[in-house]
Design an enzyme around this catalytic site. Structure first.
Site, short mmCIF file in Angstrom:
data_model
loop_
_atom_site.label_atom_id
_atom_site.label_comp_id
_atom_site.label_asym_id
_atom_site.label_seq_id
_atom_site.Cartn_x
_atom_site.Cartn_y
_atom_site.Cartn_z
N ASP A 478 0.83 -1.21 0.00
CA ASP A 478 0.00 0.00 0.00
C ASP A 478 0.87 1.27 0.00
O ASP A 478 2.08 1.22 0.28
CB ASP A 478 -0.90 -0.04 1.25
CG ASP A 478 -2.21 0.69 1.06
OD1 ASP A 478 -2.33 1.47 0.11
OD2 ASP A 478 -3.13 0.48 1.88
N ASP A 548 -10.54 2.15 -3.55
CA ASP A 548 -11.11 1.91 -2.21
C ASP A 548 -12.63 1.93 -2.26
O ASP A 548 -13.28 1.64 -1.27
CB ASP A 548 -10.60 2.96 -1.22
CG ASP A 548 -9.31 2.52 -0.57
OD1 ASP A 548 -8.94 1.34 -0.71
OD2 ASP A 548 -8.65 3.36 0.08
C1 DGJ Z 1 -5.87 1.82 1.82
C2 DGJ Z 1 -6.22 0.60 1.03
O1 DGJ Z 1 -6.66 0.95 -0.24
C3 DGJ Z 1 -7.26 -0.19 1.78
O2 DGJ Z 1 -7.69 -1.27 1.03
C4 DGJ Z 1 -6.67 -0.62 3.10
O3 DGJ Z 1 -5.61 -1.50 2.86
C5 DGJ Z 1 -6.21 0.59 3.87
N1 DGJ Z 1 -5.35 1.42 3.10
C6 DGJ Z 1 -5.50 0.17 5.12
O4 DGJ Z 1 -4.94 1.23 5.78
#
Ligand code: DGJ
Length: 726
Positions: A478, A548
């Site tokens: 991430d 997301d």
């Molecule tokens: C952003 C990601 O896109 C989410 O899927 C998740 O992993 C969060 N970060 C966790 O902090």
């Protein structure tokens, strides 16, 4: 032969699939003649028309006033020596001057594709797949050399370009701009298409006619970004999904980029793509070279659909690498939207148990397993297990998950550091910062200075230690904020503007080393969803968390837009809970399944809260996905209905032998007493007879000429799938 040089006419011709790209040497300048539908091998020199343009377009040769560089189609345009449009490169020599001009020196044609050091890139598996051309250009007055590299794929309409700037002198040269590719289209009016968005609303399609002046898409955020993607297309005004010229420009890069395009005063269009020149400089010491990232140019005369299918094939098979490139990816459950930070070993094992009962194959533990991380305000950088949550450590948890018969995956955010962390206490200068200036935070976090070797080494060894400590099958990588106050404590003042590119190179070096050390691990890229959904990441990780936003309806636009340049097999897509956590929408589990199933499929919700009826549907979805996965991940994509234009979306996948197809149809809002339109299919064999899962038997000609009856769906947010077999 895909590339030839005709010494009699001084013409270079590159043939890539059904496209040709032609250049010609004129008075030592490398001119662009043609890019488009494949040509024969005749002399194309007549295409170049140089006309007198008057005193405001000065002419380089006083003896030859009939033409000016300002009106000529140039292959890698310079600045300050009579072409006064946007240059492809811009340098400053030791004497402070910036005027430059390139003349042809030599060329070389080789089979296959030369490797680039330290950058993601398209590759060949055998020398016969492609040929490459290197053209050396030199400034006659200053010690500057530019090497342009072109690779033409034999069976794909794709040309890969990059440039290398070399300092041949004894003094440093300051590079201020270095594009990967530039193309001058002397005639024709084009429209421009790009992908814009925001966090949770990525890669929506925008299309507008080009006008005089310059239109630009750019990222200055240190990553390729949610708001503009390093991709654009030029199309004729009449180009549709299936017909007409489309020229794609895609940059294999994950940092600051720039695409620019526009009409000049004489009606020519110049299109360019490369690293952003905003706040960029690179000090090139004597003897050094600067290599730009690769740009992938795709031409299609079958509209946007044809362009996308070339990108899909190329990126799926010659950009993605490793064992997971072709292997079926496990159906996963991710605990993020199921638990957020509120989990422990037992909760995760329980989720794994429920997943196993539904046929799901992997549990992914997301953010919150390390340091003191119970919310997003601390501990990034402290990559040691939180024993309060996971008393048995990663090993203990992995063992218990595996006992359930599931694979085990884990989340990292390697390039980040929380101010509230042990790592920050120990190394406050390891974050990206400008001395004596505020450090802006995003999600309470700072960014590690990946331009530093010591930081990259630390991250690499730390992640290596974790991946060795337990049987980990998958990593979600991430990256949750944009860069600000860009600078490095280690770079001297004259190199501070190199920071953004050095940051990307450092990140790539860690990605390369880690993925090579753990070739069996499946890596998924992520950046707050799709903030780094770009071809650079795909070189290291064959799938990326698309957004997301897990809402099935929002995903129609996001995935449709993303598919302009990227295959569905690269798009992480999960079934999430309702009401949806991002937009509150309530959709049926079948629709959520159909939207997610066309990507790298998974679930992201508390499976324990599903009703028995929903669980039955989940079992069916997983089984269906197993049955259809090859077709979805390897079939040719045809987009049928555009969610940006109406109330429905539809796309289909066709096997390469055209014997099998899967058609996904989605209705956003239900309409009472509606029209009953047919859904016309594409890409099938006209003569074949297909048996469909709706019980009908149809010829390819019928399906493409008339179409399928869309069932009446009296509910909002509904979907329907047909499976066709010849
Ligand atoms: C952003 C990601 O896109 C989410 O899927 C998740 O992993 C969060 N970060 C966790 O902090």
């Amino acid at each position: 032969m895909s590339i030839c040089f005709n010494e009699a006419t001084d013409v270079f011709q590159l043939d890539a699939g059904q496209s040709s790209y032609v250049m010609k040497l004129v008075g030592g300048y490398l001119m662009h003649l043609y890019y488009g539908k494949r040509l024969d091998g005749r002399d194309h020199s007549y295409m170049l028309r140089l006309a007198p343009r008057g005193s405001f377009s000065p002419n380089p040769d006083p003896q030859n006033p009939i033409w000016s560089l300002d009106a000529a189609p140039l292959e890698y345009p310079s600045y300050g020596t009579s072409d006064l449009r946007s240059p492809a490169y811009h340098v400053q020599f030791a004497d402070g001057s910036t005027a430059s001009e390139l003349k042809f020196v030599s060329h070389r044609i080789v089979d296959g594709k030369p490797r680039l050091e330290g950058l993601p890139q398209v590759y060949c598996e055998s020398g016969g797949e492609a040929q490459s051309l290197e053209i050396v250009l030199r400034d006659e007055y200053r010690p500057l050399e530019v090497i342009l590299t072109y690779t033409a794929f034999d069976a794909m309409n794709a040309i890969v370009r990059s440039s290398k700037i070399v300092n041949k002198g004894n003094d440093p040269i300051r590079i201020k701009k270095a594009s990967s590719a530039s193309v001058d289209y002397v005639s024709g009016r084009y429209e421009e298409i790009h992908l814009q968005g925001s966090w949770a609303r990525e890669r929506h399609i925008e299309r507008a006619p080009l006008t005089h002046g310059i239109k630009m898409i750019e990222s200055r955020r240190g990553h390729s970004s949610h708001d503009l993607n390093p991709f654009f297309a030029l199309v004729s005004p009449e180009t549709t999904e299936d017909f007409g010229d489309a020229y794609g420009y895609s940059l294999i890069y994950s940092g600051n980029f720039k695409g620019s395009m526009g009409l000049d005063q004489y009606g020519s269009t110049r299109a360019m793509i490369g690293i952003s020149d905003f706040d960029f400089e690179w000090l090139l010491a004597p003897g050094e070279a600067f290599q730009t990232p690769e740009a992938v140019l795709v031409y299609s005369n079958e509209g946007l659909g044809g362009m996308s299918r070339t990108y899909h094939r190329l990126y799926r098979t010659r950009l993605c690498r490793g064992v997971w490139r072709d292997k079926r990816r496990p159906v996963l459950v991710n605990n993020w939207e199921a638990t957020y930070f509120d989990f422990n070993e037992d909760k995760l094992v329980e989720l794994a148990k429920q997943a196993k009962e539904l046929g799901i194959e992997m549990l992914v533990m997301d953010d919150g397993w390390f340091g003191q991380r119970n919310d997003d305000r601390c501990s990034l950088g402290d990559w040691f297990v939180n024993r309060g949550k996971l008393p048995g450590g990663l090993e203990g948890l992995a063992a218990r998950v595996k006992e359930q018969g599931l694979k085990f995956g884990i989340w990292f955010e390697p390039e980040m550091i929380s101010r509230n962390s042990r790592l920050f206490e120990q190394h406050p200068d390891w974050c990206v910062h400008v001395k004596n200036r505020r450090q802006s935070e995003g999600r309470s976090q700072l960014v590690l200075d990946m331009s530093r070797k010591d930081v990259c080494d630390y991250i690499l060894e730390t992640l290596t230690g974790i991946l060795k400590s337990a049987p980990i099958d998958y990593v979600k990588w991430d990256f949750n904020r944009s860069l600000t106050e860009m600078g490095s404590a280690l770079l001297p003042p004259e190199r501070q503007r190199e920071f953004a590119h050095r940051f990307v190179l450092g990140t790539y070096s860690v990605m390369e080393a880690l993925t090579s050390r753990f070739p069996e691990v499946l890596f998924e890229g992520c950046s707050g969803g799709g903030g780094r959904f770009d071809p650079g990441i795909l070189y290291y990780m064959p799938q990326i968390w698309t957004s997301d936003d897990t809402d099935a309806v929002e995903r129609l636009k996001i995935q449709y837009g993303t598919s302009l340049a990227y295959p569905f097999s690269t798009m992480g897509a999960h079934v999430a809970a309702v009401p949806n956590h991002q937009c509150g929408r309530v959709t049926a589990i079948s629709t959520r399944g159909h939207a997610a199933m066309t990507g790298a499929f998974g679930y992201e919700l508390d499976l324990g809260k599903l009703s028995e009826e929903e669980k039955t549907q989940v079992r069916q979805q997983v089984a269906q996905y197993h049955q259809w996965e090859r077709l979805i991940s390897q079939g040719d994509l045809y987009r049928l209905q555009d969610p940006f234009k109406g109330n429905t979306a539809a796309w289909m996948f066709v096997s390469s032998d055209k014997k099998e197809a899967l058609v996904f149809y989605y209705q956003v809002l239900s309409v009472p007493n509606p029209e009953m339109p047919e859904l016309k299919l594409k890409g099938l064999d006209e003569k074949a007879v297909y048996t469909a899962s709706d019980g009908g038997t149809y010829s390819g000609a019928q399906l493409m000429g008339f179409g399928l009856h869309v069932p009446y769906m009296p509910y909002d947010f509904s979907s329907y799938v047909w499976h066709l077999k010849a």
